[in-house]
Design a protein around this motif. Structure first.
Motif, PDB file in Angstrom:
ATOM      1  N   PHE A  99       2.955  -1.183   2.839  1.00 51.35           N
ATOM      2  CA  PHE A  99       2.252  -2.353   2.301  1.00 51.35           C
ATOM      3  C   PHE A  99       2.029  -2.253   0.794  1.00 51.35           C
ATOM      4  O   PHE A  99       2.172  -3.239   0.085  1.00 51.35           O
ATOM      5  CB  PHE A  99       0.892  -2.520   3.007  1.00 51.35           C
ATOM      6  CG  PHE A  99       0.969  -3.229   4.330  1.00 51.35           C
ATOM      7  CD1 PHE A  99       2.049  -3.036   5.184  1.00 51.35           C
ATOM      8  CD2 PHE A  99      -0.042  -4.089   4.733  1.00 51.35           C
ATOM      9  CE1 PHE A  99       2.121  -3.684   6.407  1.00 51.35           C
ATOM     10  CE2 PHE A  99       0.017  -4.752   5.958  1.00 51.35           C
ATOM     11  CZ  PHE A  99       1.095  -4.543   6.794  1.00 51.35           C
ATOM     12  N   VAL A 100       1.638  -1.069   0.336  1.00 54.36           N
ATOM     13  CA  VAL A 100       1.295  -0.985  -1.094  1.00 54.36           C
ATOM     14  C   VAL A 100       2.485  -0.632  -1.972  1.00 54.36           C
ATOM     15  O   VAL A 100       2.416  -0.781  -3.189  1.00 54.36           O
ATOM     16  CB  VAL A 100       0.141   0.013  -1.398  1.00 54.36           C
ATOM     17  CG1 VAL A 100      -1.133  -0.417  -0.693  1.00 54.36           C
ATOM     18  CG2 VAL A 100       0.528   1.431  -1.051  1.00 54.36           C
ATOM     19  N   PRO A 105       5.497  -1.933  -2.886  1.00 53.95           N
ATOM     20  CA  PRO A 105       5.998  -2.830  -3.944  1.00 53.95           C
ATOM     21  C   PRO A 105       5.007  -2.963  -5.095  1.00 53.95           C
ATOM     22  O   PRO A 105       5.397  -2.868  -6.265  1.00 53.95           O
ATOM     23  CB  PRO A 105       6.167  -4.174  -3.222  1.00 53.95           C
ATOM     24  CG  PRO A 105       6.198  -3.859  -1.774  1.00 53.95           C
ATOM     25  CD  PRO A 105       5.403  -2.603  -1.582  1.00 53.95           C
ATOM     26  N   ALA A 106       3.737  -3.159  -4.762  1.00 56.75           N
ATOM     27  CA  ALA A 106       2.737  -3.351  -5.813  1.00 56.75           C
ATOM     28  C   ALA A 106       2.598  -2.097  -6.665  1.00 56.75           C
ATOM     29  O   ALA A 106       2.510  -2.179  -7.895  1.00 56.75           O
ATOM     30  CB  ALA A 106       1.391  -3.735  -5.198  1.00 56.75           C
ATOM     31  N   VAL A 107       2.588  -0.930  -6.024  1.00 52.24           N
ATOM     32  CA  VAL A 107       2.373   0.309  -6.767  1.00 52.24           C
ATOM     33  C   VAL A 107       3.579   0.616  -7.653  1.00 52.24           C
ATOM     34  O   VAL A 107       3.425   0.963  -8.831  1.00 52.24           O
ATOM     35  CB  VAL A 107       2.080   1.478  -5.809  1.00 52.24           C
ATOM     36  CG1 VAL A 107       2.112   2.803  -6.553  1.00 52.24           C
ATOM     37  CG2 VAL A 107       0.725   1.276  -5.139  1.00 52.24           C
ATOM     38  N   GLY A 115       5.752  -1.528  -8.852  1.00 54.22           N
ATOM     39  CA  GLY A 115       5.768  -2.516  -9.941  1.00 54.22           C
ATOM     40  C   GLY A 115       4.715  -2.198 -10.988  1.00 54.22           C
ATOM     41  O   GLY A 115       4.980  -2.271 -12.184  1.00 54.22           O
TER      42      GLY A 115
END
Lengths: 253, 309
Positions: free
Chosen positions: B30-31, B33-35, B37
């Motif tokens: 879950f995290v 892609p955000a992390v 990026g």
């Protein structure tokens, strides 16, 4: 408050000679469409509009997906290192965007993406603010639905997708509107990543118009009007989401 | 990342089977892609800007470490101090808009049915392209045939070249910035206003307090947390002003441009027009420090005026 806009709209129907007369006329002597003709014949409006709209859709859709997934995990799935990792997001949230521009530019150049549409959207796909906002939204939701779905054998993605995300709809809408507003209005980043002038979004093209038609004010006013009106219409339709977005964030992205 | 296996004690015993907490593996997915990026497009660029501020970075070829040279040069650079002064002045003008927004927000809350229309009108500048706003106002400010000078001439006041004359440029920008920020500020303050309990007004009305007294003694004190929020955000945004200068001065009036740059405009020019990335990076770091100091100062000052009921 709206006097400048009224003045703009009156001016864009005047001839250049009439617009630069002193004292000025209030109503145009004759409604002249020349400003719009000049604008549309010299500016590739539709291609710029396409770039702006494409970058906006890419950025909003990407950011909502990425930020809500991460926000959900930060709010609801315990894992080792969660708090320090989230702390890093909060830290980046407090840094002004200019601090990232040089590195982001180098990265986009390194990927050979200068003057492309993805270049406009890529940094905005990831947002510390979006992640933060989604985490806050998920944190306040009751746990019961989640547990019930889990008991029914749903995996965490199914719980997220079918149960939690629909409940976060108001926050998603606010974030979408806010991100869209940024994407549409931003000048500095598009300026940096479209050096050749290809694939320009509206703000960059419109700023360029000034150099070209320095004193042809009716054309400038018509251009400013045409480029602004799409988002104004979206705002008039989605007022509530705009206000919610601003309230939740104070326009910090 | 390991999965926490012990369920929290407060969960009812019957629910335990089959409803285990999702594993850390899911959290990682879950995290991720955000992390990734955040690391590539924010954390790394931030560190790189920090490092570059200690380097001489030519447009082509390798960078060399120069220690504090960029910062020393910056402190002796008249152009930087000019830009710093301009940004500070612009920020002060924007702050004058905050009390105005408080009064207007309070008036609009009482406007009843007209409220929706006023909110939309004040918000229009927020959703209009800033570039377009700059163009429209440049026309309004025009020294030869602008609307402002026309109106002034009715009162016998002689017109000025508001944008082209560097004595007025920053003030002219300040007015536009204030006009653009009113809508945002009023929306945030309006939310704060609606959170004030109505019975306070009813009770004070029974005691004979008029509208003005209520505003001064109830509305303003109870609104101070919102006012503080708006003030802090306004300062941060004002210190980053760029668009108006780019639109109203660049390529249009270069004589005033030299005297009217803001910190972010100077940063843009150094880093992305002249490609002195080291120097540009140093300006960005100074901007960060200025914003941090201004924000810290406001948090310190808030103790003396913000009322948390």
């Amino acid at each position: 408050m709206v006097v400048p806009f009224v003045w703009q709209i009156l001016t864009m129907f005047k001839t250049t000679a009439e617009a630069t007369r002193f004292p000025p006329t209030v109503l145009p002597e004759t409604f002249s469409p020349h400003a719009f003709e000049t604008f549309f014949s010299t500016v590739p409006f539709w291609s710029m509009f396409g770039v702006s709209a494409g970058a906006l859709v890419l950025r909003v859709a990407g950011q909502l997906a990425i930020a809500s997934l991460a926000g959900y995990a930060f709010a609801r799935i315990p894992f080792r290192g969660r708090e320090p990792l989230f702390g890093l997001f909060v830290l980046m949230l407090m840094v002004p965007s200019q601090l990232f521009l040089i590195g982001q530019y180098e990265l986009i150049r390194g990927l050979k993406l200068l003057d492309t549409l993805p270049a406009l959207a890529i940094p905005g796909l990831f947002s510390a603010f979006g992640t933060f906002l989604m985490r806050q939204a998920f944190r306040t939701m009751p746990k019961d639905y989640e547990e019930a779905a889990r008991l029914d054998g749903a995996n965490p993605f199914q719980v997220f997708w079918h149960v939690m995300l629909p409940m976060a709809r108001p926050t998603l809408a606010a974030l979408a509107v806010l991100t869209g507003l940024y994407s549409w209005n931003d000048l500095l980043w598009p300026l940096i990543v479209s050096p050749s002038g290809e694939n320009r979004p509206l703000p960059v093209g419109l700023a360029g118009l000034q150099g070209q038609f320095g004193t042809d004010y009716p054309t400038l006013m018509a251009g400013a009007f045409v480029c602004s009106i799409p988002l104004v219409i979206v705002f008039l339709v989605l007022q509530r989401q705009f206000f919610a977005g601003i309230t939740s964030s104070g326009l910090k992205g | 990342m390991t999965s926490p296996t012990t369920p929290p004690a407060r969960r009812p015993a019957g629910r335990r089977a089959g409803a285990s907490e999702p594993s850390g593996w899911w959290a990682a997915v879950f995290v991720a892609p955000a992390v990734l990026g955040l690391a590539a497009l924010y954390v790394w660029p931030f560190l790189s800007t920090f490092l570059k501020s200690f380097e001489d970075v030519p447009a082509f070829g390798p960078a060399t470490f120069v220690g504090m040279d960029n910062y020393t040069a910056l402190l002796h650079d008249e152009e930087f101090w000019k830009a710093f002064g301009n940004s500070a002045l612009y920020t002060v003008i924007i702050l004058l808009g905050v009390p105005l927004a408080v009064v207007l927000a309070a008036l609009i809350e009482q406007a009843g049915r007209g409220r929706a229309i006023y909110r939309v009108l004040f918000f229009l500048p927020v959703v209009t392209l800033p570039v377009a706003v700059g163009m429209v106002w440049r026309f309004v400010y025009n020294g030869d045939f602008g609307l402002l000078n026309t109106v002034l001439s009715w009162f016998g006041v002689s017109g000025q070249f508001w944008v082209a004359d560097p004595r007025f440029t920053i003030y002219a920008f300040g007015v536009v910035g204030l006009w653009m920020s009113l809508g945002i500020n009023m929306i945030i303050l309006g939310a704060g206003l609606r959170a004030i309990p109505k019975d306070l007004y009813e009770a004070s009305a029974l005691d004979g307090a008029g509208r003005v007294r209520q505003f001064v003694h109830i509305t303003v004190p109870l609104l101070t947390p919102s006012i503080f929020f708006v003030t802090t955000l306004s300062v941060i945004a004002a210190l980053q002003m760029f668009d108006l200068i780019f639109v109203m001065l660049r390529g249009v009036n270069n004589t005033a441009l030299a005297d009217s740059k803001t910190i972010v405009y100077l940063f843009y020019e150094k880093a992305f027009v002249q490609f002195h990335q080291g120097y540009g990076a140093a300006i960005a770091i100074v901007l960060l420090l200025v914003i941090m100091l201004a924000t810290a100062l406001q948090f310190r000052l808030q103790r003396s005026w913000v009322f948390y009921g």
